[in-house]
Design an enzyme around this catalytic site. Sequence first.
Site, mmCIF file in Angstrom:
data_model
loop_
_atom_site.group_PDB
_atom_site.id
_atom_site.type_symbol
_atom_site.label_atom_id
_atom_site.label_comp_id
_atom_site.label_asym_id
_atom_site.label_seq_id
_atom_site.Cartn_x
_atom_site.Cartn_y
_atom_site.Cartn_z
ATOM 1 C CG ASN A 1 -2.293 0.473 0.912
ATOM 2 O OD1 ASN A 1 -2.435 1.451 0.181
ATOM 3 N ND2 ASN A 1 -3.310 -0.172 1.439
ATOM 4 C CB CYS A 2 -0.146 4.799 -0.396
ATOM 5 S SG CYS A 2 0.505 6.458 -0.166
ATOM 6 N N PRO A 3 2.983 4.377 0.841
ATOM 7 C CG PRO A 3 4.900 5.607 1.519
ATOM 8 C CD PRO A 3 3.789 4.712 2.050
ATOM 9 C CG LEU A 4 5.482 0.295 1.405
ATOM 10 C CD1 LEU A 4 5.134 -1.029 2.075
ATOM 11 C CD2 LEU A 4 6.919 0.672 1.742
#
Lengths: 76, 155
Positions: free
Chosen positions: A14-17
């Site tokens: 999920n964000c920001p990965l």
Amino acid sequence: MPNFDQELDASGLNCPLPILRAKKALTGMESGKILRIIATDPGSVKDFEAFAKQTGNELLESTEEGGKYIFFIKRA
Amino acid sequence: MEEKKLAIIATKGTLDWAYPPFILASTASALGYETQIFFTFYGLQLLRKKLNLKVSPLGNPAMPMPMPVPVLIQALPGMQSIMSSMMKSKMKSKGVASVEELRDLCLEADVKMIACQMTVDLFDFNTSEFIDGIEYGGAATFFEFAGTSDICLYI
């Protein structure tokens, strides 16, 4: 579908990965090479557009197939 | 393209408030921003080598729970730990990075982290409790960078 030189599977992240992993992968690539990214985070569609715009790495294609979002980014 | 700058002040030490500074800082670096975070007061907890961050159910009526928990129960000892582990496992199942992971990514991306020296002295913290690779400074140190930044956030 464009050819690609390297692939990054960011499924389940999920964000920001997805953006961070993509940035890291691109850093290790030569200019002009193409990275294919697979993500499952729907937010990554807008994020990769914004990422490409701000970093100058070109987003060649952005598609969705069966809940997976596929991006092709050309290293600037 | 001229390099943009992001300056963040992190003042809170709970699990939920640990995310915004590290998410924004790591993303900003990926976008080519030069980034600094100034950690002050409870924000210093985010720089500890061993993180033991909690969410506070008390006084946080918007905190989602599988079933409603009366305030008196929330105030019981141990409830904070239970709700914190629930939150952590939920985050993991959704593919949200841990705070440690995001912090490592920030360090890797050369985000400059500055611990507020005054707060360190105030709470008698020992600098050995904090991670390596950070700097210590005061408000003036922060302004040196913040004054030239494009974005400045108080979190």
